[in-house]
Scaffold this motif. Structure first.
Motif, PDB file in Angstrom:
ATOM      1  N   LYS A  89      21.321  85.580 -12.023  1.00 22.79           N
ATOM      2  CA  LYS A  89      21.978  84.271 -11.942  1.00 22.79           C
ATOM      3  C   LYS A  89      21.335  83.404 -10.873  1.00 22.79           C
ATOM      4  CE  LYS A  89      26.465  85.837 -13.654  1.00 22.79           C
ATOM      5  NZ  LYS A  89      27.916  86.009 -13.352  1.00 22.79           N
ATOM      6  N   GLU A  90      20.891  84.047  -9.786  1.00 18.32           N
ATOM      7  CA  GLU A  90      20.204  83.305  -8.726  1.00 18.32           C
ATOM      8  C   GLU A  90      18.893  82.741  -9.250  1.00 18.32           C
ATOM      9  OE1 GLU A  90      20.196  81.462  -5.381  1.00 18.32           O
ATOM     10  OE2 GLU A  90      21.660  83.092  -5.464  1.00 18.32           O
ATOM     11  N   LEU A  91      18.167  83.514 -10.049  1.00 19.15           N
ATOM     12  CA  LEU A  91      16.928  83.039 -10.641  1.00 19.15           C
ATOM     13  C   LEU A  91      17.188  81.873 -11.592  1.00 19.15           C
ATOM     14  CD1 LEU A  91      15.083  86.392 -11.441  1.00 19.15           C
ATOM     15  CD2 LEU A  91      14.544  84.762  -9.626  1.00 19.15           C
ATOM     16  N   GLN A  92      18.249  81.959 -12.357  1.00 17.78           N
ATOM     17  CA  GLN A  92      18.603  80.868 -13.269  1.00 17.78           C
ATOM     18  C   GLN A  92      18.898  79.591 -12.499  1.00 17.78           C
ATOM     19  OE1 GLN A  92      21.825  82.807 -15.317  1.00 17.78           O
ATOM     20  NE2 GLN A  92      20.518  83.525 -16.985  1.00 17.78           N
ATOM     21  N   LYS A  93      19.589  79.732 -11.371  1.00 15.15           N
ATOM     22  CA  LYS A  93      19.885  78.575 -10.529  1.00 15.15           C
ATOM     23  C   LYS A  93      18.607  77.958  -9.988  1.00 15.15           C
ATOM     24  CE  LYS A  93      22.931  79.092  -7.330  1.00 15.15           C
ATOM     25  NZ  LYS A  93      23.709  79.732  -6.238  1.00 15.15           N
ATOM     26  N   ILE A  94      17.650  78.808  -9.596  1.00 14.05           N
ATOM     27  CA  ILE A  94      16.382  78.313  -9.061  1.00 14.05           C
ATOM     28  C   ILE A  94      15.628  77.519 -10.118  1.00 14.05           C
ATOM     29  CG2 ILE A  94      14.095  79.046  -8.274  1.00 14.05           C
ATOM     30  CD1 ILE A  94      15.525  81.368  -6.816  1.00 14.05           C
ATOM     31  N   LEU A  95      15.599  78.024 -11.352  1.00 16.16           N
ATOM     32  CA  LEU A  95      14.888  77.338 -12.429  1.00 16.16           C
ATOM     33  C   LEU A  95      15.509  75.980 -12.767  1.00 16.16           C
ATOM     34  CD1 LEU A  95      14.107  80.293 -14.877  1.00 16.16           C
ATOM     35  CD2 LEU A  95      12.499  79.022 -13.453  1.00 16.16           C
ATOM     36  N   LYS A  96      16.815  75.865 -12.540  1.00 11.41           N
ATOM     37  CA  LYS A  96      17.512  74.609 -12.858  1.00 11.41           C
ATOM     38  C   LYS A  96      17.553  73.637 -11.686  1.00 11.41           C
ATOM     39  CE  LYS A  96      20.549  76.843 -16.246  1.00 11.41           C
ATOM     40  NZ  LYS A  96      21.936  77.210 -16.577  1.00 11.41           N
ATOM     41  N   SER A  97      17.151  74.083 -10.504  1.00 10.07           N
ATOM     42  CA  SER A  97      17.277  73.269  -9.294  1.00 10.07           C
ATOM     43  C   SER A  97      15.974  72.520  -9.015  1.00 10.07           C
ATOM     44  CB  SER A  97      17.653  74.156  -8.100  1.00 10.07           C
ATOM     45  OG  SER A  97      17.878  73.380  -6.951  1.00 10.07           O
ATOM     46  N   GLU A  98      15.627  71.584  -9.874  1.00 12.39           N
ATOM     47  CA  GLU A  98      14.359  70.868  -9.753  1.00 12.39           C
ATOM     48  C   GLU A  98      14.318  69.955  -8.525  1.00 12.39           C
ATOM     49  OE1 GLU A  98      13.447  68.884 -13.358  1.00 12.39           O
ATOM     50  OE2 GLU A  98      13.685  70.677 -14.602  1.00 12.39           O
ATOM     51  N   LYS A  99      15.469  69.548  -8.020  1.00 13.58           N
ATOM     52  CA  LYS A  99      15.477  68.675  -6.840  1.00 13.58           C
ATOM     53  C   LYS A  99      15.143  69.451  -5.560  1.00 13.58           C
ATOM     54  CE  LYS A  99      20.419  69.137  -5.802  1.00 13.58           C
ATOM     55  NZ  LYS A  99      21.683  68.386  -5.583  1.00 13.58           N
ATOM     56  N   ASN A 100      15.292  70.790  -5.600  1.00 16.30           N
ATOM     57  CA  ASN A 100      15.033  71.617  -4.418  1.00 16.30           C
ATOM     58  C   ASN A 100      13.743  72.429  -4.499  1.00 16.30           C
ATOM     59  OD1 ASN A 100      17.448  70.806  -3.186  1.00 16.30           O
ATOM     60  ND2 ASN A 100      18.610  72.426  -4.218  1.00 16.30           N
ATOM     61  N   TYR A 101      13.241  72.682  -5.702  1.00 13.73           N
ATOM     62  CA  TYR A 101      12.101  73.592  -5.854  1.00 13.73           C
ATOM     63  C   TYR A 101      10.919  72.937  -6.564  1.00 13.73           C
ATOM     64  CZ  TYR A 101      14.959  77.556  -4.376  1.00 13.73           C
ATOM     65  OH  TYR A 101      15.732  78.417  -3.644  1.00 13.73           O
ATOM     66  N   GLU A 102       9.742  73.435  -6.227  1.00 14.83           N
ATOM     67  CA  GLU A 102       8.523  73.095  -6.940  1.00 14.83           C
ATOM     68  C   GLU A 102       8.046  74.328  -7.691  1.00 14.83           C
ATOM     69  OE1 GLU A 102       5.797  71.615  -4.067  1.00 14.83           O
ATOM     70  OE2 GLU A 102       6.825  69.688  -3.865  1.00 14.83           O
ATOM     71  N   TYR A 103       7.460  74.144  -8.869  1.00 15.57           N
ATOM     72  CA  TYR A 103       7.104  75.255  -9.739  1.00 15.57           C
ATOM     73  C   TYR A 103       5.628  75.197 -10.119  1.00 15.57           C
ATOM     74  CZ  TYR A 103      12.141  74.663 -10.344  1.00 15.57           C
ATOM     75  OH  TYR A 103      13.492  74.484 -10.127  1.00 15.57           O
TER      76      TYR A 103
END
Length: 210
Positions: free
Chosen positions: A22-36
């Protein structure tokens, strides 16, 4: 084995549906906080894989941001591995989490998981969790705690979960379960408690007298 007591479908299913996914899913959806960073590469067996690396953006508030990667099959249907931990970028921001008599600060929080897929089989192969934290307390003093947990699944035997009676008695090594193998039967390396050591010592003394 412990996860089987909790009425799960097995270790791999439990891990897939647990908090870390679930934490990974949150990271993938958190485009305002993360760069990919997304790329394709060859897996261990030469198969095509789809890799997503991530890290937090600059100048964010707070501290609980992660950096790491996830590896999927080329069709993005199966998660093959992931590894992530607290970002070094926000180490200075890490909060002191209040406890009853102390404060707790996480220095390291690292998760590494590998799954295996062969034909129609898909199951957990490895999980490693590393945690390091500081406990600050006027009552207990200042302490550092380092925790390492590892689980290696060498083989999966398809049996039913232990019956209810076995679960209640915790007698798992005498019952068939999804992850019971000869490898694990003789490798219970948990340290004995003080009471257990005293009981074992007393038992040895009685046995030697007889």
């Amino acid at each position: 084995e412990m996860l089987n007591v909790m009425n799960t479908e097995g270790v791999s299913q439990s891990i897939v549906n647990k908090m870390r996914i679930k934490e990974l899913q949150k990271i993938l959806k958190s485009e305002k906080n993360y760069e990919y960073t997304v790329k394709k590469q060859k897996g261990i067996q030469g198969e095509d894989t789809f890799v997503i690396a991530f890290h937090p953006k600059e100048n964010l508030r707070g501290w609980q941001y992660y950096e790491g990667y996830m590896i999927f099959t080329a069709d993005q249907q199966y998660l093959m591995a992931y590894r992530y931990g607290l970002s070094e970028r926000y180490r200075k921001n890490r909060a002191e989490l209040p406890m009853i008599f102390a404060k707790m600060i996480f220095n390291v929080l690292d998760f590494h998981v590998i799954y295996r897929k062969h034909l129609e089989d898909y199951h957990l192969s490895y999980i490693g969790i590393n945690t390091n934290l500081d406990i600050q307390s006027k009552l207990l003093g200042n302490n550092n705690i380092d925790i390492s947990e590892e689980l290696v699944v060498d083989a999966v035997i398809k049996h039913a979960n232990p019956p209810a009676r076995a679960k209640k008695t915790m007698d798992l090594f005498k019952s068939q379960s999804n992850y019971q193998t000869e490898f694990w039967k003789n490798r219970n390396i948990r340290l004995l408690t003080t009471k257990e050591e005293e009981a074992l010592k007393a038992l040895r003394e009685v046995t030697s007298i007889k």
